[in-house]
Each structure stands twice: as structure tokens, then as C-alpha cells.
Design a protein around this motif. Structure first.
Motif, short mmCIF file in Angstrom:
data_model
loop_
_atom_site.label_atom_id
_atom_site.label_comp_id
_atom_site.label_asym_id
_atom_site.label_seq_id
_atom_site.Cartn_x
_atom_site.Cartn_y
_atom_site.Cartn_z
N VAL A 175 -67.62 -73.32 74.13
CA VAL A 175 -66.64 -72.97 73.10
C VAL A 175 -67.09 -71.63 72.53
N PHE A 176 -66.23 -70.61 72.62
CA PHE A 176 -66.64 -69.25 72.32
C PHE A 176 -66.14 -68.81 70.95
N VAL A 177 -67.00 -68.06 70.26
CA VAL A 177 -66.62 -67.45 69.00
C VAL A 177 -67.12 -66.00 69.01
N PRO A 178 -66.23 -65.02 68.81
CA PRO A 178 -66.64 -63.63 68.99
C PRO A 178 -67.17 -62.98 67.72
N LEU A 179 -68.15 -62.11 67.91
CA LEU A 179 -68.52 -61.15 66.88
C LEU A 179 -67.46 -60.05 66.88
N LYS A 180 -67.09 -59.58 65.70
CA LYS A 180 -66.05 -58.55 65.62
C LYS A 180 -66.58 -57.36 64.83
N PRO A 181 -66.40 -56.15 65.37
CA PRO A 181 -66.90 -54.96 64.67
C PRO A 181 -66.05 -54.61 63.46
N SER A 182 -66.69 -54.19 62.40
CA SER A 182 -65.95 -53.66 61.26
C SER A 182 -65.48 -52.25 61.60
N PRO A 183 -64.32 -51.85 61.12
CA PRO A 183 -63.83 -50.49 61.42
C PRO A 183 -64.80 -49.44 60.89
N SER A 184 -65.02 -48.39 61.68
CA SER A 184 -65.89 -47.28 61.25
C SER A 184 -65.05 -46.03 61.08
N GLN A 185 -65.53 -45.14 60.23
CA GLN A 185 -64.83 -43.88 60.00
C GLN A 185 -65.00 -42.97 61.21
N ASP A 186 -63.99 -42.12 61.45
CA ASP A 186 -64.08 -41.18 62.57
C ASP A 186 -65.33 -40.33 62.42
N GLY A 187 -66.06 -40.22 63.53
CA GLY A 187 -67.27 -39.40 63.53
C GLY A 187 -68.51 -40.13 63.09
N GLU A 188 -68.35 -41.33 62.51
CA GLU A 188 -69.52 -42.10 62.07
C GLU A 188 -70.01 -42.99 63.19
N LEU A 189 -71.33 -43.13 63.25
CA LEU A 189 -71.91 -44.03 64.23
C LEU A 189 -71.64 -45.48 63.85
#
Length: 459
Positions: A175-189
Motif C-alpha cells: 500500500v503506497f503513500v507518496p512524499l510530495k514536494p512543497s512548491p519552491s520559488q523559481d531559482g531556489e534550490l
């Protein structure tokens, strides 16, 4: 029975003796005679025969490629570990023989002492420690011991790719549950710490059929180090639903930027329901030694011992002796500048930073890992600029991109979609994984490849 077989052979062979064509006909006849009509493979192997690693390793070997795909150091283990192994091979002749089935006694003792302090437990070597054929063997033993037909196992995506097939081979249902990235600002790592579980979604995955949660921290391929708050959420859900936690912590000594590794077994109420898995290969940069271990309460460990004694039974004695002596040495230096764990961490963080800067030079966007051997890189810009790379129609973009990069740029990586369940691969097909725990010469060779790539991008 054998007389009957001989008679059949004579009957078939007689008319064909001395005839070249007849020999071929005889071979066909005999093959048809002994071919089995029954299905040979067990049903638990269905769908598990194809391994993407084989394809990418083969492709890497066929091209002049800097291999940043596979997760192993291409430099020597520390001198003290090498000397320990040499001593184990050339010293006590009895180290050439069997030792205790569940672990070489000096090794189980030092593991109990060392990790008992870290986990806040009085550990008994014979009850709370099992030495296995690498961490991979520890994982397989755990799944076979605890997962039954129809049991559900929660796996966090992206995940080390053996968790799913090991669940299936044990008869369980992933049973899978994904990690989800938070939005980052353009140009930011982007950072691995910004990839989060949705607490509500995670809680929804626990049912009456849930048997285990698989945790990997620091994680492969993302390099995420789960925070105390995240671990407390998982611990609460495991206790609420009476679920075991299988905690893969092989990269625990490689946690960067002042972040802290926390073992979930050290949290209140979790020792009793956690299996903590470690690796000498990752600990002492000796992946070929294949020495791993599981730590946990006897009520769980006794079932792993049953699997172990009825499968591999015993692990190589000399490698265990070398790991025992290496841990004894590390105990004397632990937390000091002379500690190998401290030195390896510093060197590996430097390699991470080196690879991060170099990959950025050609427009790749690394996700900065908090720990482990690995970082993943966002290739979305390439996907938009060159979407029609060669490959099968249904082949994930990251797989096509890695093949293109190996053949055209001389760099090897691993597509992140292979670390995901089939329904979710489309959400991760714009990431590829690089391994940065490599010798300085390998990193310089990488730089030359990237400099050439950068020159080709310049108008």
C-alpha cells in the motif's frame, strides 16, 4: 526406473546411429521426452523476474561512462577495517569455520552494547540481535517472518525498490503513500526536507489488515531524514493500529548539515514493535562484505531467527569478525574527530556539495539531500525542451533520459520512476538519481563530462 530409461534411449537412438541429422533428431526427441508440463516457477515470482537494474548496469558497462548510478563507494574502506579483515583471514584458523547461527558472538555483543546505548535499551546479544547477509538479507528475513498472505504493508514513495517485491513474495499487498514536494520559488534550490507526507493521507492507509509500515531514514533515493515530528506521527499510527515498523536505517551515519538521525525505536512505545536494520557495508564503506543486522524485541526477533535458521542459517565468520573489531575500534573514538563516522560524514558532505554544483552547470536541478549516498535531480527543463527521446511508447521519460545521457553524455544515473509503484510512476518521471559517494578521481571524470556537455549547450 533406470533400466526403463535406458531402454527408451536405445529405442530412440538405434535407427539414428551414425547419422549426423539423426543426432539432431535424437536431441529433439530426448528434449521432448523430459520437458515438464507443470509450471516451474512458484506463483509468488509472477511479475518479479524483470529487474530494471540489470538493463541500466548493462548499458553503463557497454559505454564509456562515469558510473554515478550504482550505490557503492569506489574507494577503500578505512585502514583499520581492512586490517581487521586481513587479520580475520590470516589469524585464528577457527574463523574459517562456522560460528553461531545467529551471529558471531563478539559481533552480536558489540552491536548490543553500541546500539543499546543509542536506543536506550538493555539489549541481549542472543535475543535482540540477528546478523544477516547484508541489510538486504535482513529485510528479506523480516518480510518472510512477519508478512502473511493478504497482509498489507505501507511503503513510502519513492522507496528502495526491494520493498515492493519482498512484500509480494511474502504474500502481502503493498500500500503506497507518496512524499510530495512543497512548491519552491523559481531559482531556489529544492531540499529533501521539503518533501512531506500528507498526515491525513498517511492515516487513511492504515486498516485492520495493515501488518507493517516500512520506514527508510535517511532515505534512498531522496536522501530525506525524517524529523522527530514525522516519526512521532508514524509511531502514533503504528501503536493505534497495532502495526509493526520495519525501519531501514543503513545510512544513519550520513546525515548532513547538522540534521539529526532519530531511530523510531527510541520513541516511547516503539521498541516493542520495531525492527531496526543496519549495514556494515554502509557503515564502513565495505558493501561487498555483505554483513547486516536486525535489532528488536525478542517477541519479534524469534520469528526472524526461525526464517534465518531455515534459509541461510549462518553468515561468513571472517567478515563478521572484521566488523566486530571495526565496531570495537569505533566505540573508542565515537563522537571524536578521530571517529571514522565523523570523518566519513565530513568527506561525504563535501562530495555531495561538489556533485550538486557540477550538475547545476548543465541545467540539472538537484534536490539537496539531508543524508545518504544519493541525490535526485529534476530534469523537467529537459523534458520540456526534448520530450521525444528514443524509447518505447509507454516508457517513462526519466528512463529514456538516462539511456540518452549514458549513450550521449557518458554519465550514468538511475531513473527515479523505478523507485515508485506503477500507478504513481508518472508523478516521478522527471527525476533521476545520482550517487555521490565516489572517489575524487571519479568526480573529476564527472566534471570533464559535464564541462563538455556545458560547452555543447553554449550557442
Amino acid at each position: 526406473m533406470f533400466r526403463n530409461v535406458a531402454a527408451i534411449f536405445s529405442h530412440l537412438a538405434g535407427p539414428l546411429q551414425g547419422k549426423k541429422a539423426g543426432a539432431s533428431s535424437l536431441a529433439r526427441c530426448l528434449h521432448q521426452t523430459v520437458a515438464m508440463a507443470k509450471q516451474l516457477q512458484a506463483r509468488r515470482l509472477d511479475g518479479l523476474d524483470k529487474n530494471p537494474w540489470v538493463e541500466f548496469i548493462k548499458l553503463t558497462s557497454e559505454n564509456e561512462t562515469v558510473n554515478l548510478g550504482q550505490g557503492f563507494p569506489d574507494f577503500a574502506p578505512p585502514d583499520f577495517a581492512m586490517e581487521a579483515f586481513q587479520h580475520a583471514v590470516s589469524g585464528d584458523v577457527m574463523l574459517n569455520q562456522y560460528t553461531k547461527a545467529f551471529g558471531y558472538p563478539p559481533l552480536t555483543k558489540v552491536l548490543a552494547d553500541f546500539f543499546g546505548k543509542l536506543l536506550g535499551q538493555e539489549m541481549e546479544p542472543l535475543k535482540n540481535v540477528l546478523v544477516t547477509v547484508g541489510a538486504y538479507g535482513a529485510l528479506f528475513t523480516a518480510f518472510q517472518a512477519l508478512v502473511d498472505e493478504g497482509d498489507e504493508v505501507i511503503i513510502i514513495e519513492p522507496y528502495f525498490d526491494c520493498y515492493e517485491p519482498m512484500t509480494l513474495m511474502a504474500g502481502g499487498r503493498p500500500v503506497f503513500v507518496p512524499l510530495k514536494p512543497s512548491p519552491s520559488q523559481d531559482g531556489e534550490l529544492d531540499y529533501s526536507s521539503s518533501w512531506q507526507l500528507d498526515p491525513t493521507e498517511l492515516a487513511s492507509k492504515f486498516t485492520s489488515r495493515t501488518k507493517a509500515l516500512v520506514l527508510n531514514t535517511p532515505s534512498n533515493p531522496l536522501g530525506k531524514v525524517f524529523s522527530k515530528a514525522e516519526l512521532e506521527l508514524m509511531a502514533s499510527l503504528c501503536q493505534q493500529h497495532d502495526v509493526v515498523c520495519i525501519s531501514d536505517e543503513v545510512y544513519q551515519w550520513l546525515v548532513f548539515d547538522g540534521n539529526q538521525h532519530i531511530s523510531i525505536a527510541s520513541l516511547p512505545g516503539m521498541w516493542e514493535r520495531t525492527l531496526t536494520i543496519g549495514s556494515a557495508g554502509k557503515t564502513f564503506s565495505a558493501t561487498g562484505w555483505k554483513v547486516g543486522w536486525v535489532l528488536g524485541p525478542d517477541q519479534l526477533m524469534k520469528h526472524l531467527r526461525t526464517v534465518h535458521q531455515n534459509s541461510v542459517f549462518h553468515c561468513p565468520t571472517q567478515a563478521q569478525a572484521a566488523v566486530a573489531w571495526s565496531f570495537e575500534r569505533e566505540q573508542q573514538h565515537f563522537g571524536q574527530p578521530s571517529s571514522y563516522f565523523v570523518q566519513l560524514l565530513q568527506a561525504t558532505q563535501h562530495k555531495r556539495d561538489h556533485v550538486t554544483r557540477s550538475l547545476q552547470s548543465v541545467g540539472l536541478r538537484p534536490v539537496i539531500p539531508q543524508g545518504s549516498y544519493f541525490l535526485i535531480t529534476d530534469i523537467s527543463d529537459f523534458k520540456s525542451k526534448m520530450p521525444n527521446l528514443p524509447g518505447a511508447e509507454d516508457e517513462a521519460y526519466d528512463r529514456r533520459f538516462v539511456k540518452w545521457m549514458i549513450k550521449n553524455k557518458g554519465l550514468s544515473a538511475i531513473p527515479v520512476s523505478i523507485f515508485c509503484s506503477v500507478p504513481h510512476q508518472k508523478h516521478f518521471d522527471h527525476y533521476i538519481r545520482f550517487c555521490f559517494i565516489k572517489d575524487e578521481a571519479t568526480l573529476q571524470a564527472m566534471d570533464k563530462k559535464l564541462q563538455k556537455w556545458k560547452a555543447e549547450l553554449t550557442p
